[in-house]
Design a protein around this motif. Structure first.
Motif, PDB file in Angstrom:
ATOM      1  N   UNK A  73       5.908  15.551   3.550  1.00 14.26           N
ATOM      2  CA  UNK A  73       5.827  15.827   2.134  1.00 14.26           C
ATOM      3  C   UNK A  73       7.430  15.145   1.658  1.00 14.26           C
ATOM      4  N   UNK A  74       8.100  15.610   2.542  1.00 17.41           N
ATOM      5  CA  UNK A  74       9.681  14.743   1.447  1.00 17.41           C
ATOM      6  C   UNK A  74       8.931  13.709   1.129  1.00 17.41           C
ATOM      7  N   UNK A  75       8.746  12.671   2.542  1.00 18.98           N
ATOM      8  CA  UNK A  75       8.210  11.015   2.155  1.00 18.98           C
ATOM      9  C   UNK A  75       6.894  10.904   0.871  1.00 18.98           C
ATOM     10  N   UNK A  76       6.646  12.116   0.458  1.00 16.32           N
ATOM     11  CA  UNK A  76       6.181  12.033  -0.672  1.00 16.32           C
ATOM     12  C   UNK A  76       4.305  12.615  -0.942  1.00 16.32           C
ATOM     13  N   UNK A  77       3.997  13.163   0.279  1.00 17.65           N
ATOM     14  CA  UNK A  77       2.630  12.833   0.345  1.00 17.65           C
ATOM     15  C   UNK A  77       1.943  14.815   0.533  1.00 17.65           C
TER      16      UNK A  77
ATOM     17  N   UNK B  94       0.835  -1.398  -0.036  1.00 14.66           N
ATOM     18  CA  UNK B  94      -0.515   0.045  -0.162  1.00 14.66           C
ATOM     19  C   UNK B  94       0.988   1.213   0.176  1.00 14.66           C
ATOM     20  N   UNK B  95       0.505   2.504  -0.984  1.00 10.01           N
ATOM     21  CA  UNK B  95       1.479   3.327  -0.705  1.00 10.01           C
ATOM     22  C   UNK B  95       1.119   4.256   0.417  1.00 10.01           C
ATOM     23  N   UNK B  96      -0.299   3.946   1.062  1.00  9.29           N
ATOM     24  CA  UNK B  96      -0.746   4.276   2.116  1.00  9.29           C
ATOM     25  C   UNK B  96      -1.797   3.671   3.311  1.00  9.29           C
ATOM     26  N   UNK B  97      -1.515   3.582   3.974  1.00  8.29           N
ATOM     27  CA  UNK B  97      -2.271   1.775   5.588  1.00  8.29           C
ATOM     28  C   UNK B  97      -2.444   2.944   6.680  1.00  8.29           C
ATOM     29  N   UNK B  98      -3.846   3.183   7.060  1.00 13.01           N
ATOM     30  CA  UNK B  98      -4.564   3.471   7.945  1.00 13.01           C
ATOM     31  C   UNK B  98      -4.806   2.298   9.239  1.00 13.01           C
ATOM     32  N   UNK B  99      -4.604   1.983  10.340  1.00 11.24           N
ATOM     33  CA  UNK B  99      -5.065   1.314  11.202  1.00 11.24           C
ATOM     34  C   UNK B  99      -5.964   0.895  12.115  1.00 11.24           C
ATOM     35  N   UNK B 100      -7.072   1.132  12.064  1.00  9.34           N
ATOM     36  CA  UNK B 100      -7.119   1.270  13.532  1.00  9.34           C
ATOM     37  C   UNK B 100      -7.392   3.293  14.781  1.00  9.34           C
TER      38      UNK B 100
ATOM     39  N   UNK C  57       0.896   4.362   8.393  1.00 16.04           N
ATOM     40  CA  UNK C  57       1.412   4.626   7.100  1.00 16.04           C
ATOM     41  C   UNK C  57       1.603   4.686   6.481  1.00 16.04           C
ATOM     42  N   UNK C  58       3.362   5.997   5.797  1.00 15.71           N
ATOM     43  CA  UNK C  58       2.985   6.215   4.417  1.00 15.71           C
ATOM     44  C   UNK C  58       4.276   5.488   3.883  1.00 15.71           C
ATOM     45  N   UNK C  59       4.008   4.805   2.421  1.00 12.34           N
ATOM     46  CA  UNK C  59       4.649   3.607   2.137  1.00 12.34           C
ATOM     47  C   UNK C  59       5.755   2.703   3.269  1.00 12.34           C
ATOM     48  N   UNK C  60       6.674   2.896   3.364  1.00  9.94           N
ATOM     49  CA  UNK C  60       7.472   2.461   4.199  1.00  9.94           C
ATOM     50  C   UNK C  60       7.672   3.202   5.519  1.00  9.94           C
ATOM     51  N   UNK C  61       7.340   4.267   5.543  1.00  8.18           N
ATOM     52  CA  UNK C  61       7.255   5.118   6.751  1.00  8.18           C
ATOM     53  C   UNK C  61       5.905   5.173   7.939  1.00  8.18           C
ATOM     54  N   UNK C  62       6.455   5.305   9.456  1.00  2.00           N
ATOM     55  CA  UNK C  62       5.623   5.351  10.772  1.00  2.00           C
ATOM     56  C   UNK C  62       5.684   6.524  10.605  1.00  2.00           C
ATOM     57  N   UNK C  63       4.001   7.338  10.113  1.00  2.00           N
ATOM     58  CA  UNK C  63       4.024   8.744  10.734  1.00  2.00           C
ATOM     59  C   UNK C  63       3.674   9.258  11.838  1.00  2.00           C
ATOM     60  N   UNK C  64       3.902   7.809  13.101  1.00  2.00           N
ATOM     61  CA  UNK C  64       4.123   8.987  14.409  1.00  2.00           C
ATOM     62  C   UNK C  64       5.224   9.754  14.692  1.00  2.00           C
ATOM     63  N   UNK C  65       4.767  10.771  14.787  1.00  2.00           N
ATOM     64  CA  UNK C  65       6.564  11.591  15.232  1.00  2.00           C
ATOM     65  C   UNK C  65       6.869  12.309  13.608  1.00  2.00           C
ATOM     66  N   UNK C  66       5.787  11.585  12.634  1.00  2.00           N
ATOM     67  CA  UNK C  66       6.639  12.887  11.647  1.00  2.00           C
ATOM     68  C   UNK C  66       6.463  14.320  11.676  1.00  2.00           C
ATOM     69  N   UNK C  67       7.039  14.872  10.953  1.00  3.41           N
ATOM     70  CA  UNK C  67       6.071  16.307  11.217  1.00  3.41           C
ATOM     71  C   UNK C  67       5.523  16.539   9.547  1.00  3.41           C
ATOM     72  N   UNK C  68       4.630  17.970   9.591  1.00  2.36           N
ATOM     73  CA  UNK C  68       4.255  17.919   7.743  1.00  2.36           C
ATOM     74  C   UNK C  68       4.943  17.952   7.287  1.00  2.36           C
ATOM     75  N   UNK C  69       6.096  18.624   7.383  1.00  2.00           N
ATOM     76  CA  UNK C  69       7.420  18.924   6.441  1.00  2.00           C
ATOM     77  C   UNK C  69       7.967  17.208   5.401  1.00  2.00           C
TER      78      UNK C  69
END
Length: 519
Positions: free
Chosen positions: A349-353, A274-280, A334-346
């Motif tokens: 965006x740098x990871x492709x969102x 998945x390009x984007x995964x949201x769980x629970x 999860x954005x691609x292989x990156x867990x978004x917990x603690x990730x800023x908006x920037x």
């Protein structure tokens, strides 16, 4: 009133000219609307519709031409004079005080008093009564800052009606309303017409023009180019008059604008991550209630997943959590292989969102910044040098995006505030889609834009999908969701009550899910 004045049109505007610096907003614009009429004013973004109506409402003094209301010459009158004469304008972008309640905003400037103080209890009762009469339901005690976009729009309409508007100007009033709310508004407008009131409706939704108007005025490039009787006119006729060419639209039996079919065209690769995964996911609203409740979703590369549902069921909070604009209580993004917990908006965006927000003024633009500077918002670090911003690269980027997305006027240094709502939306879309991304959050991407721009934006979304991007689409326009999506998730009460292949969906099938009847 003289017999001659009583026979005069409710509104007569002739040869109106209005410029802002070097930008010509109106040139030889004319409008004639009779009492007891619902009159549609249509045209492309930047055609001058809102400017012309602001001249009528006393917000702008024209540089040329004449304005008459009920046979009285009022050219250059003030807003207070217009309101006193029963002319009210509901603006596309809200003019509300966020820290005040609904009731306080509605009565602002016309407050009921008790002795020497404002009678807030009476204000609440009066607004409650008005809500019931008009079918525009909103809590009079709620703060504006806590309302959804759709609820805030209702408050704007209530403000005009509270002041006894007999000539009501509505600038894109249904852009944030659900289908049942739109029908309630039509009931209000028809009742006003039956009572001798006059309505000027600015809208890009051609099905609305056909459904509710009596006559149509078409503007192009600041001038009036056509006047049509609604009866016997088709949406395609209106689109051709607006754009000056045939627009590649597909119109369903209800006249709603459909722009092709996505079903079966997705480039989704079976088994692809998945390009984007949201769980629970669990997200709270600004009011402290649960807005998103244990929600899970996957979006694959080459897929558009559309979210259908009445606004206020958690769509805004879901996208804000994914975008990094709102914290969540529990769950995982999860954005691609990156867990978004603690990730800023920037970081995201740098990871492709990329994110097209539903409220371009609150989340998408700095109105006093130029077009060029708005086109790099959130990406300034990509245009930085050791000594500051690289203005030559910023100018080159602006020139490219202005041309690609047909932003008008095509002048990079003009502030975003000076543009029409639709062209402001194009700035946001150009910034978010004119760069490399893997996942796009598209919230109301065509809100307030004309049919030609809708056609173009839909083409861009399909091209991104076909290039392997994952797209999460949220739109209050159900035909848009049906036309673009590969899968459709219906959101009600903070949950997905069903997720279906778009090819299996119809408005009739989704309606009960959207209202909770089939949940």
């Amino acid at each position: 009133m003289s017999a001659e004045a009583s026979r005069a049109p409710a509104i007569r505007m002739r040869g109106v000219v209005k410029t802002f610096g070097g930008v010509v907003a109106n040139r030889d614009a004319s409008l004639e609307v009779h009492q007891g009429e619902i009159h549609a004013l249509v045209g492309e973004n930047g055609a001058g519709k809102s400017t012309l109506m602001r001249v009528l409402a006393g917000l702008y003094a024209p540089d040329g031409g004449t304005v008459e209301v009920h046979g009285r010459e009022v050219t250059g009158w003030k807003t207070t004079e217009a309101i006193a004469a029963g002319v009210g304008m509901v603006h596309q972008h809200f003019m509300l005080v966020p820290t005040l309640t609904v009731a306080e905003n509605v009565v602002l400037g016309s407050e009921p008093t008790k002795g020497m103080t404002i009678d807030l209890h009476r204000a609440v009762l009066e607004v409650e009564s008005l809500c019931k009469r008009c079918g525009l339901h909103v809590d009079p005690r709620a703060r504006i800052a806590d309302l959804t976009v759709g609820e805030a729009q209702r408050v704007e309409i209530l403000k005009a009606l509270y002041r006894g508007a007999k000539v009501l100007i509505l600038d894109e009033p249904t852009a944030v309303l659900s289908p049942p709310e739109v029908q309630e508004l039509w009931t209000v407008l028809r009742a006003l017409r039956a009572d001798g009131g006059t309505v000027v409706l600015i809208t890009h939704k051609l099905d609305e023009v056909i459904a509710v108007s009596d006559n149509i005025t078409v503007m192009r490039a600041g001038a009036t180019v056509s006047q049509l009787a609604t009866q016997g006119t088709t949406p395609r006729d209106i689109a051709r008059a607006m754009v000056g060419r045939d627009v590649n639209l597909h119109l369903d039996a209800m006249g709603a604008v459909r722009h092709g079919t996505a079903h079966g065209a997705a480039a989704t690769t079976a088994g692809a991550a998945p390009a984007l995964r949201v769980h629970g996911l669990r997200v709270m609203s600004d009011r402290g209630t649960v807005a998103v409740n244990d929600l899970s979703l996957e979006i694959h590369p080459g897929e558009i997943v559309g979210i259908a549902g009445v606004e206020g069921n958690g769509q805004t909070e879901l996208l804000e959590a994914i975008a990094g604009l709102r914290t969540w209580q529990s769950g995982r993004i999860q954005l691609g292989t990156h867990d978004c917990h603690g990730l800023s908006v920037r970081d995201r965006a740098d990871y492709g969102l990329s994110h097209i927000p539903e409220d371009r003024h609150r989340r998408g633009l700095v109105l006093d910044y130029s077009i060029a500077d708005n086109l790099i918002l959130g990406r300034q670090h990509h245009f930085a040098t050791r000594t500051g911003l690289d203005r030559s690269r910023i100018a080159a980027n602006a020139a490219e995006q202005i041309q690609r997305f047909d932003i008008r006027p095509p002048i990079a240094h003009v502030p975003a505030r000076a543009l029409s709502g639709g062209n402001q939306q194009k700035i946001v879309i150009a910034r978010e889609m004119g760069r490399e991304f893997t996942v796009l959050l598209a919230a109301q991407p065509t809100r307030g834009v004309d049919v030609g721009a809708i056609e173009f934006i839909h083409e861009q979304l399909r091209a991104a999908r076909n290039a392997g991007k994952g797209i999460l689409l949220v739109s209050a326009d159900l035909p848009e969701v049906l036309a673009l999506s590969d899968r459709i998730a219906v959101m009600y009460g903070g949950r997905f009550v069903t997720i279906l292949p778009a090819a299996d969906c119809s408005a009739e099938l989704l309606g009960p899910y959207m209202t909770g009847a089939a949940a």
